[in-house]
Write an enzyme that holds these catalytic residues in place. Structure first.
Site, short mmCIF file in Angstrom:
data_model
loop_
_atom_site.label_atom_id
_atom_site.label_comp_id
_atom_site.label_asym_id
_atom_site.label_seq_id
_atom_site.Cartn_x
_atom_site.Cartn_y
_atom_site.Cartn_z
N LYS A 1 -0.83 -7.46 -10.72
CA LYS A 1 -2.00 -7.22 -9.85
C LYS A 1 -3.04 -6.43 -10.62
O LYS A 1 -2.75 -5.36 -11.14
CB LYS A 1 -1.58 -6.46 -8.59
N ARG B 1 -5.90 -3.38 3.87
CA ARG B 1 -6.33 -2.47 4.94
C ARG B 1 -6.59 -3.18 6.26
O ARG B 1 -6.49 -2.56 7.32
CB ARG B 1 -7.57 -1.72 4.47
N MET C 1 0.84 -1.19 0.00
CA MET C 1 0.00 0.00 0.00
C MET C 1 0.88 1.24 0.00
O MET C 1 1.65 1.47 0.94
CB MET C 1 -0.92 -0.02 1.22
N CYS D 1 -4.22 0.31 -9.87
CA CYS D 1 -4.36 1.60 -9.20
C CYS D 1 -5.34 2.49 -9.97
O CYS D 1 -5.23 2.64 -11.19
CB CYS D 1 -3.00 2.29 -9.11
N ASP E 1 -11.23 -7.07 1.15
CA ASP E 1 -12.20 -7.17 2.25
C ASP E 1 -11.91 -8.29 3.24
O ASP E 1 -12.84 -8.82 3.85
CB ASP E 1 -13.63 -7.32 1.71
N GLN F 1 6.77 -3.66 -6.39
CA GLN F 1 5.68 -3.39 -7.35
C GLN F 1 5.99 -2.15 -8.18
O GLN F 1 6.31 -1.09 -7.63
CB GLN F 1 4.35 -3.20 -6.63
C1 FMN Z 1 -3.86 3.81 1.06
C2 FMN Z 1 -3.83 2.68 0.07
C3 FMN Z 1 -2.75 2.53 -0.74
C4 FMN Z 1 -2.72 1.49 -1.68
N1 FMN Z 1 -1.63 1.36 -2.48
C5 FMN Z 1 -1.57 0.31 -3.34
C6 FMN Z 1 -0.40 0.10 -4.13
O1 FMN Z 1 0.57 0.86 -4.07
N2 FMN Z 1 -0.40 -0.96 -4.96
C7 FMN Z 1 -1.45 -1.83 -5.04
O2 FMN Z 1 -1.39 -2.80 -5.80
N3 FMN Z 1 -2.57 -1.66 -4.32
C8 FMN Z 1 -2.64 -0.62 -3.46
N4 FMN Z 1 -3.74 -0.45 -2.69
C9 FMN Z 1 -4.85 -1.43 -2.81
C10 FMN Z 1 -4.67 -2.59 -1.83
O3 FMN Z 1 -3.46 -3.26 -2.10
C11 FMN Z 1 -5.80 -3.59 -1.93
O4 FMN Z 1 -5.84 -4.11 -3.23
C12 FMN Z 1 -7.16 -3.00 -1.60
O5 FMN Z 1 -7.08 -2.14 -0.50
C13 FMN Z 1 -8.20 -4.09 -1.33
O6 FMN Z 1 -7.75 -5.00 -0.36
P1 FMN Z 1 -8.10 -4.85 1.22
O7 FMN Z 1 -9.60 -4.88 1.34
O8 FMN Z 1 -7.42 -6.03 1.86
O9 FMN Z 1 -7.56 -3.53 1.65
C14 FMN Z 1 -3.80 0.58 -1.78
C15 FMN Z 1 -4.88 0.73 -0.92
C16 FMN Z 1 -4.91 1.76 -0.01
C17 FMN Z 1 -6.11 1.90 0.90
#
Ligand code: FMN
Length: 329
Positions: free
Chosen positions: A123, A209, A1, A84, A186, A54
Site C-alpha cells: 500500500k 474513513r 486503520m 503511513c 475519499d 498489514q
Molecule cells: C485513524 C486512521 C488510521 C489509519 N491507519 C492506517 C493503517 O494502519 N494502515 C494504512 O495503510 N492506512 C491507514 N490509514 C489510511 C487509510 O487506510 C486510508 O488510506 C486513508 O484514510 C484514505 O482513505 P479514505 O478516504 O477512504 O479514508 C489510516 C487512516 C486513519 C484516518
C-alpha cells in the site's frame, strides 16, 4: 486503520459485505520481538475472514520474518505499509518514508516475497511530497519484485489526510501495471465508488474513513455497483440495533471497561449528522459501561423517532415510548 479496525469492527463490516479486511499496521519488529501488543493485533476469528495482515518496518529481513509470523498465525494475505505518514513511523525509515528510497522498496518486497507464498500486496501513497510523485515508479517496482496487488492512496505524505485524493494517480498506476490495482481515498458515497472505478479503471476499491459510523456504506455501494436499487437509508431502529450490536461485540472482545471506553469514538461517528447528535455526544463521553451507553442510546433513538432528541434534552421525562421501554417486563 490503526487503532480502529479491530475484530469487532471488521466482523461488523463483513456483515455489510466487506470482501477483504486488513488489520491496522503492525510493527514487524514488534512481532519478531514478540511484543504482546503487536502480537495481539494478529488476533482474528473464523468470522473475521479473509484477513490481510498489514506490516510496517524498514528492514527487509525483519519484514520477511514478520510476514512468516503473520502466515503462521493464519493471515490470508500480507500487505506492506508504504503509506503511513505519522512522524514516529517515518522517522524509522518505514511507512511513506520508503517512497524516497526505491531500492529499499525493492529489497523489502523481494525479501517478503521469498519468505511467504501468501498473496502479497503493497500500500503506497503518491509520493513523499507534492512535486515528487513517485507512485508509478514505486508501483512498477512492487510488481517487478513479486507483489500480487497494489493499493494506492493518492495523497503525498506531506498532505496527510488534507486536500483531495488525486484519482488521476490511481489511473496512471493502473495503466502501467498488470497486477490488480486497488484505489483508495475519499469514498464517502456509493457514487464515489462507481466514479472511482469508471474514472481510473482500477480493479477494486478500499474504503477507510467512510465506514466510520456508516457501515451501511458498504452494502449500499455493493448494491449500487451491481446495478441493484440502493437500499433505503437505515431507519433509526436499524441504526440503534447496529450500534448496540457493535457495542456488544466490543465488550465481548475487550471486556466491559475497555470495550465501552473504546466504543466512545464509534458513538461519536455514529451520531454525526443526526439531529441532537451534538448534545448526545456531549453526554457520551461521560457514559461508563455498556448498560449506561445502551440506555442512553435507547433514549436518544426513542426521542429521535418521536420528538427529536433536542426535545428530550429539554424535557427529559416526556417520551411515552422511553418510559415504556424502562418498565420492567
Ligand atoms: C485513524 C486512521 C488510521 C489509519 N491507519 C492506517 C493503517 O494502519 N494502515 C494504512 O495503510 N492506512 C491507514 N490509514 C489510511 C487509510 O487506510 C486510508 O488510506 C486513508 O484514510 C484514505 O482513505 P479514505 O478516504 O477512504 O479514508 C489510516 C487512516 C486513519 C484516518
Amino acid at each position: 486503520m490503526a487503532g480502529i479496525t479491530n475484530i469487532p469492527f471488521r466482523v461488523l463490516l463483513r456483515d455489510f459485505g466487506c470482501a477483504l479486511a486488513f488489520t491496522g499496521m503492525i510493527s514487524a519488529n514488534g512481532l519478531v520481538k514478540e511484543s504482546a501488543k503487536s502480537c495481539r493485533y494478529l488476533h482474528s476469528s473464523p468470522m473475521d475472514r479473509p484477513l490481510a495482515v498489514q506490516l510496517f518496518g524498514a528492514d527487509p529481513a525483519l519484514l520477511a520474518e514478520g510476514a512468516i509470523i503473520a502466515a503462521y498465525h493464519g493471515a490470508d494475505a500480507v500487505d506492506i505499509n508504504m503509506g503511513c505518514s505519522v512522524k514516529k513511523v517515518v522517522r524509522t525509515g518505514a511507512g511513506a518514508a520508503l517512497l524516497k528510497d526505491p531500492q529499499q522498496v525493492a529489497r523489502i518486497i523481494k525479501a517478503v516475497r521469498k519468505a511467504v507464498g501468501l498473496p502479497l500486496t503493497v500500500k503506497i501513497r503518491s509520493g513523499w511530497r507534492r512535486g515528487e510523485i513517485k507512485a508509478v515508479e514505486i508501483a512498477r517496482i512492487a510488481e517487478d519484485c513479486g507483489a500480487d496487488g497494489l493499493i494506492i492512496h493518492p495523497r503525498t505524505a506531506d498532505q496527510g489526510f488534507g486536500g483531495k485524493a488525486d484519482w488521476g494517480i490511481i489511473e496512471a498506476v493502473k495503466r502501467n501495471l498488470c497486477i490488480p490495482v486497488i484505489g483508495n481515498g475519499d469514498i464517502r458515497h456509493p457514487d464515489d465508488a462507481l466514479r472511482m472505478l469508471e474514472l481510473t479503471g482500477c480493479d477494486g476499491i478500499m474504503i477507510g474513513r467512510g465506514a466510520l459510523g456508516n457501515p451501511w456504506l458498504l452494502g449500499e455501494t455493493l448494491s449500487h455497483l451491481s446495478g441493484r436499487d440502493m437500499p433505503h437509508s437505515p431507519s433509526f431502529v436499524e441504526k440503534e440495533n447496529v450500534i448496540a450490536r457493535h457495542l456488544e461485540m466490543e465488550v465481548d472482545y475487550h471486556g466491559e471497561g475497555r470495550g465501552s471506553r473504546n466504543f466512545r469514538k464509534h458513538l461519536l461517528w455514529y451520531t454525526k449528522g443526526l439531529p441532537g447528535g451534538a448534545k448526545f455526544r456531549g453526554l457520551a463521553s461521560s457514559l461508563k459501561g455498556k448498560k449506561l451507553i445502551l440506555a442512553e442510546l435507547r433514549r436518544f433513538f426513542c426521542f429521535l423517532s418521536d420528538n427529536g432528541y433536542e426535545s428530550f434534552v429539554r424535557n427529559i421525562d416526556t417520551c411515552p415510548r422511553y418510559r415504556k421501554s424502562l418498565k420492567p417486563s
